[in-house]
Design a protein around this motif. Structure first.
Motif, PDB file in Angstrom:
ATOM      1  N   GLU A  30       0.830  -1.185   0.000  1.00 10.87           N
ATOM      2  CA  GLU A  30       0.000   0.000   0.000  1.00 10.87           C
ATOM      3  C   GLU A  30       0.876   1.251   0.000  1.00 10.87           C
ATOM      4  OE1 GLU A  30      -3.042  -0.406  -0.481  1.00 10.87           O
ATOM      5  OE2 GLU A  30      -3.306  -2.503   0.037  1.00 10.87           O
ATOM      6  N   SER A  31       0.226   2.399  -0.159  1.00 18.30           N
ATOM      7  CA  SER A  31       0.936   3.663  -0.200  1.00 18.30           C
ATOM      8  C   SER A  31       1.327   4.118   1.206  1.00 18.30           C
ATOM      9  CB  SER A  31       0.055   4.734  -0.856  1.00 18.30           C
ATOM     10  OG  SER A  31       0.603   6.019  -0.699  1.00 18.30           O
ATOM     11  N   LEU A  32       2.352   4.977   1.272  1.00 15.57           N
ATOM     12  CA  LEU A  32       2.739   5.567   2.549  1.00 15.57           C
ATOM     13  C   LEU A  32       1.674   6.518   3.071  1.00 15.57           C
ATOM     14  CD1 LEU A  32       6.504   6.445   1.940  1.00 15.57           C
ATOM     15  CD2 LEU A  32       5.629   4.856   3.642  1.00 15.57           C
ATOM     16  N   PHE A  33       0.824   6.985   2.181  1.00 17.39           N
ATOM     17  CA  PHE A  33      -0.137   8.020   2.533  1.00 17.39           C
ATOM     18  C   PHE A  33      -1.570   7.521   2.392  1.00 17.39           C
ATOM     19  CE2 PHE A  33       3.718   9.950   0.903  1.00 17.39           C
ATOM     20  CZ  PHE A  33       4.006  10.909   1.855  1.00 17.39           C
ATOM     21  N   MET A  34      -2.464   8.157   3.138  1.00 14.51           N
ATOM     22  CA  MET A  34      -3.886   7.903   3.020  1.00 14.51           C
ATOM     23  C   MET A  34      -4.600   9.241   2.873  1.00 14.51           C
ATOM     24  SD  MET A  34      -4.646   4.726   5.592  1.00 14.51           S
ATOM     25  CE  MET A  34      -6.120   4.320   4.664  1.00 14.51           C
ATOM     26  N   THR A  35      -5.878   9.199   2.552  1.00 15.07           N
ATOM     27  CA  THR A  35      -6.644  10.415   2.343  1.00 15.07           C
ATOM     28  C   THR A  35      -7.750  10.521   3.390  1.00 15.07           C
ATOM     29  OG1 THR A  35      -6.260  10.187  -0.036  1.00 15.07           O
ATOM     30  CG2 THR A  35      -7.919  11.772   0.650  1.00 15.07           C
ATOM     31  N   THR A  36      -7.880  11.706   3.985  1.00 15.70           N
ATOM     32  CA  THR A  36      -8.953  11.957   4.948  1.00 15.70           C
ATOM     33  C   THR A  36      -9.986  12.885   4.327  1.00 15.70           C
ATOM     34  OG1 THR A  36      -7.877  13.895   5.954  1.00 15.70           O
ATOM     35  CG2 THR A  36      -7.341  11.721   6.879  1.00 15.70           C
ATOM     36  N   PHE A  37     -11.230  12.701   4.735  1.00 16.82           N
ATOM     37  CA  PHE A  37     -12.336  13.529   4.270  1.00 16.82           C
ATOM     38  C   PHE A  37     -13.056  14.051   5.510  1.00 16.82           C
ATOM     39  CE2 PHE A  37     -11.299  10.396   1.133  1.00 16.82           C
ATOM     40  CZ  PHE A  37     -11.339  11.067  -0.082  1.00 16.82           C
ATOM     41  N   THR A  38     -13.015  15.360   5.723  1.00 18.81           N
ATOM     42  CA  THR A  38     -13.554  15.971   6.936  1.00 18.81           C
ATOM     43  C   THR A  38     -14.661  16.943   6.584  1.00 18.81           C
ATOM     44  OG1 THR A  38     -11.376  15.819   7.994  1.00 18.81           O
ATOM     45  CG2 THR A  38     -12.988  17.294   9.011  1.00 18.81           C
ATOM     46  N   ASN A  39     -15.773  16.855   7.302  1.00 21.22           N
ATOM     47  CA  ASN A  39     -16.899  17.759   7.111  1.00 21.22           C
ATOM     48  C   ASN A  39     -16.611  19.075   7.839  1.00 21.22           C
ATOM     49  OD1 ASN A  39     -19.318  19.102   6.871  1.00 21.22           O
ATOM     50  ND2 ASN A  39     -20.515  17.617   8.056  1.00 21.22           N
ATOM     51  N   GLU A  40     -16.373  20.138   7.075  1.00 20.43           N
ATOM     52  CA  GLU A  40     -16.126  21.449   7.654  1.00 20.43           C
ATOM     53  C   GLU A  40     -17.324  22.361   7.523  1.00 20.43           C
ATOM     54  OE1 GLU A  40     -12.503  22.848   5.824  1.00 20.43           O
ATOM     55  OE2 GLU A  40     -11.286  21.846   7.364  1.00 20.43           O
ATOM     56  N   GLY A  41     -18.466  21.798   7.111  1.00 18.69           N
ATOM     57  CA  GLY A  41     -19.678  22.582   6.981  1.00 18.69           C
ATOM     58  C   GLY A  41     -20.499  22.602   8.262  1.00 18.69           C
ATOM     59  N   GLN A  42     -21.710  23.135   8.166  1.00 18.57           N
ATOM     60  CA  GLN A  42     -22.584  23.272   9.326  1.00 18.57           C
ATOM     61  C   GLN A  42     -23.509  22.070   9.518  1.00 18.57           C
ATOM     62  OE1 GLN A  42     -22.264  25.805  11.527  1.00 18.57           O
ATOM     63  NE2 GLN A  42     -20.536  26.449  10.251  1.00 18.57           N
ATOM     64  N   GLY A  43     -23.988  21.480   8.442  1.00 12.30           N
ATOM     65  CA  GLY A  43     -24.909  20.353   8.542  1.00 12.30           C
ATOM     66  C   GLY A  43     -24.251  19.049   8.153  1.00 12.30           C
ATOM     67  N   LYS A  44     -25.062  18.017   7.984  1.00 16.01           N
ATOM     68  CA  LYS A  44     -24.554  16.709   7.580  1.00 16.01           C
ATOM     69  C   LYS A  44     -24.118  16.740   6.114  1.00 16.01           C
ATOM     70  CE  LYS A  44     -27.560  14.143  10.775  1.00 16.01           C
ATOM     71  NZ  LYS A  44     -26.487  13.553  11.611  1.00 16.01           N
ATOM     72  N   LYS A  45     -22.992  16.098   5.839  1.00 16.38           N
ATOM     73  CA  LYS A  45     -22.471  16.007   4.479  1.00 16.38           C
ATOM     74  C   LYS A  45     -22.188  14.548   4.144  1.00 16.38           C
ATOM     75  CE  LYS A  45     -22.490  20.458   4.011  1.00 16.38           C
ATOM     76  NZ  LYS A  45     -23.425  21.150   3.076  1.00 16.38           N
ATOM     77  N   HIS A  46     -22.071  14.273   2.852  1.00 13.67           N
ATOM     78  CA  HIS A  46     -21.902  12.894   2.413  1.00 13.67           C
ATOM     79  C   HIS A  46     -20.690  12.748   1.492  1.00 13.67           C
ATOM     80  CE1 HIS A  46     -26.203  13.332   3.438  1.00 13.67           C
ATOM     81  NE2 HIS A  46     -26.103  12.084   3.859  1.00 13.67           N
ATOM     82  N   VAL A  47     -19.979  11.638   1.657  1.00 10.89           N
ATOM     83  CA  VAL A  47     -18.875  11.273   0.772  1.00 10.89           C
ATOM     84  C   VAL A  47     -19.029   9.795   0.439  1.00 10.89           C
ATOM     85  CG1 VAL A  47     -17.359  10.869   2.768  1.00 10.89           C
ATOM     86  CG2 VAL A  47     -16.363  11.174   0.502  1.00 10.89           C
ATOM     87  N   SER A  48     -18.799   9.451  -0.824  1.00  8.80           N
ATOM     88  CA  SER A  48     -19.044   8.078  -1.285  1.00  8.80           C
ATOM     89  C   SER A  48     -17.764   7.452  -1.823  1.00  8.80           C
ATOM     90  CB  SER A  48     -20.118   8.068  -2.380  1.00  8.80           C
ATOM     91  OG  SER A  48     -21.342   8.594  -1.897  1.00  8.80           O
ATOM     92  N   PHE A  49     -17.624   6.132  -1.548  1.00 12.60           N
ATOM     93  CA  PHE A  49     -16.475   5.366  -2.000  1.00 12.60           C
ATOM     94  C   PHE A  49     -16.970   4.156  -2.778  1.00 12.60           C
ATOM     95  CE2 PHE A  49     -15.491   7.406   2.048  1.00 12.60           C
ATOM     96  CZ  PHE A  49     -14.413   8.197   1.680  1.00 12.60           C
ATOM     97  N   ALA A  50     -16.311   3.873  -3.919  1.00 12.59           N
ATOM     98  CA  ALA A  50     -16.776   2.811  -4.809  1.00 12.59           C
ATOM     99  C   ALA A  50     -15.873   1.588  -4.701  1.00 12.59           C
ATOM    100  CB  ALA A  50     -16.802   3.306  -6.252  1.00 12.59           C
ATOM    101  N   SER A  51     -16.473   0.421  -4.903  1.00 14.29           N
ATOM    102  CA  SER A  51     -15.710  -0.829  -4.928  1.00 14.29           C
ATOM    103  C   SER A  51     -14.877  -0.874  -6.200  1.00 14.29           C
ATOM    104  CB  SER A  51     -16.655  -2.028  -4.864  1.00 14.29           C
ATOM    105  OG  SER A  51     -17.581  -1.981  -5.941  1.00 14.29           O
ATOM    106  N   PRO A  52     -13.669  -1.441  -6.145  1.00 15.40           N
ATOM    107  CA  PRO A  52     -12.769  -1.426  -7.310  1.00 15.40           C
ATOM    108  C   PRO A  52     -13.114  -2.439  -8.387  1.00 15.40           C
ATOM    109  CG  PRO A  52     -11.727  -2.527  -5.454  1.00 15.40           C
ATOM    110  CD  PRO A  52     -13.030  -2.002  -4.944  1.00 15.40           C
ATOM    111  N   TYR A  53     -13.883  -3.480  -8.076  1.00 14.14           N
ATOM    112  CA  TYR A  53     -14.271  -4.488  -9.053  1.00 14.14           C
ATOM    113  C   TYR A  53     -15.532  -5.182  -8.539  1.00 14.14           C
ATOM    114  CZ  TYR A  53     -11.435  -7.282  -5.780  1.00 14.14           C
ATOM    115  OH  TYR A  53     -10.905  -7.842  -4.661  1.00 14.14           O
ATOM    116  N   PRO A  54     -16.230  -5.965  -9.375  1.00  9.05           N
ATOM    117  CA  PRO A  54     -17.521  -6.538  -8.971  1.00  9.05           C
ATOM    118  C   PRO A  54     -17.424  -7.334  -7.677  1.00  9.05           C
ATOM    119  CG  PRO A  54     -17.183  -6.843 -11.315  1.00  9.05           C
ATOM    120  CD  PRO A  54     -15.895  -6.310 -10.779  1.00  9.05           C
ATOM    121  N   GLY A  55     -18.349  -7.084  -6.779  1.00  6.34           N
ATOM    122  CA  GLY A  55     -18.352  -7.788  -5.498  1.00  6.34           C
ATOM    123  C   GLY A  55     -19.225  -7.088  -4.482  1.00  6.34           C
ATOM    124  N   LYS A  56     -18.878  -7.241  -3.221  1.00  7.19           N
ATOM    125  CA  LYS A  56     -19.669  -6.691  -2.128  1.00  7.19           C
ATOM    126  C   LYS A  56     -18.795  -5.849  -1.210  1.00  7.19           C
ATOM    127  CE  LYS A  56     -23.392  -9.019  -3.313  1.00  7.19           C
ATOM    128  NZ  LYS A  56     -24.594  -8.342  -3.845  1.00  7.19           N
TER     129      LYS A  56
END
Length: 265
Positions: free
Chosen positions: A73-99
């Motif tokens: 894996e990479s030395l680095f990872m990515t963070t996603f932080t909600n800096e707004g006032q209400g609820k926010k959404h972020v989506s992540f997709a599977s890399p190939y067919p599966g669950k």
């Protein structure tokens, strides 16, 4: 809870993605390349390591990053932080067919062991490291790169399995043998090892791998029907060789023309 407490929703069937709901100042971490979409006011930042609480200062971070390199894996990872006032959404997709499998680590005694390419995303605070195998040689050569990651904490994590996912609960002393590529994840109390397939004929001509994982309960294991390495090998085997892209590859007529030395021009 030490980890951020996140809500989520799964979409799709065979090509799934997970939508994570973040309250203000909540953060989710993910592997690079898994982002699908995100709302405004979500700050994306690349960090060194996994963002879990520091243990051992800079040296601890360097050791943790080195373990990620061992797993490919990479030395680095990515963070996603909600800096707004209400609820926010972020989506992540599977890399190939599966669950996509949601794992609540607080219900799994705080630890999950999974294949190195199964991890998708997790709540900030989940520590991501390498699970050292008892037999180091078998661990590195145990079929399809049998190097396991460990996820530790009390938050939510998401792992991905190829094809159909099967959950199996092992009773105390119960043993299960699994192709190393088909093993997705297991709880931390599973006793596991990597064993060589007995018999030279079976190893050389049996059509299976040279190693299998032996799992002993009590605990829970998750198994996938279609490892990505198996899918990739079949695609590669079926791909046309030699760059003959304009000769009707795959068709009966194309094969006859090639056999007879025909010219299609």
């Amino acid at each position: 809870m030490n980890n951020h407490e996140i809500d989520f929703k799964l979409y799709g069937d065979d090509m799934q993605f997970v939508e994570v709901e973040l309250d203000p100042d909540e953060t989710v971490i993910a592997e690079a390349g898994s982002l699908m979409m995100m709302d405004e006011n979500i700050r994306m930042e690349t960090i060194f390591g996994d963002g879990s609480p520091d243990k051992g200062g800079l040296m601890g971070k360097l050791i943790g990053a080195g373990k990620r390199v061992i797993t490919g894996e990479s030395l680095f990872m990515t963070t996603f932080t909600n800096e707004g006032q209400g609820k926010k959404h972020v989506s992540f997709a599977s890399p190939y067919p599966g669950k996509i499998i949601p794992m609540d680590l607080s219900e799994l005694d705080g630890k999950l062991v999974c294949q190195k390419d199964a991890f998708l995303a997790a709540a900030k605070g989940v520590a991501i490291g390498i699970e050292f195998q008892k037999k180091v040689g078998a661990g590195f050569f145990g079929g399809e790169g049998f190097i396991m990651q460990k996820l530790e904490g009390d938050g939510m994590a998401f792992v991905h399995a190829g094809g159909t996912m099967h959950k199996r609960v092992l009773e105390p002393g119960e043993t299960l043998r699994v192709d190393t590529g088909c093993l997705v994840a297991m709880t931390g109390n599973i006793d596991y090892n990597v064993d060589f397939v007995g018999g030279i004929k079976t190893a050389m001509f049996g059509g299976e791998g040279l190693f299998f994982a032996t799992l002993k309960g009590p605990g829970t294991v998750w198994i996938q029907s279609l490892p990505f390495s198996r899918l990739a090998s079949r695609v590669f085997a079926a791909a046309p060789q030699g760059g003959n892209k304009n000769k009707g590859e795959g068709s009966v007529a194309g094969g006859l023309f090639d056999l007879l030395g025909g010219d299609r021009r």
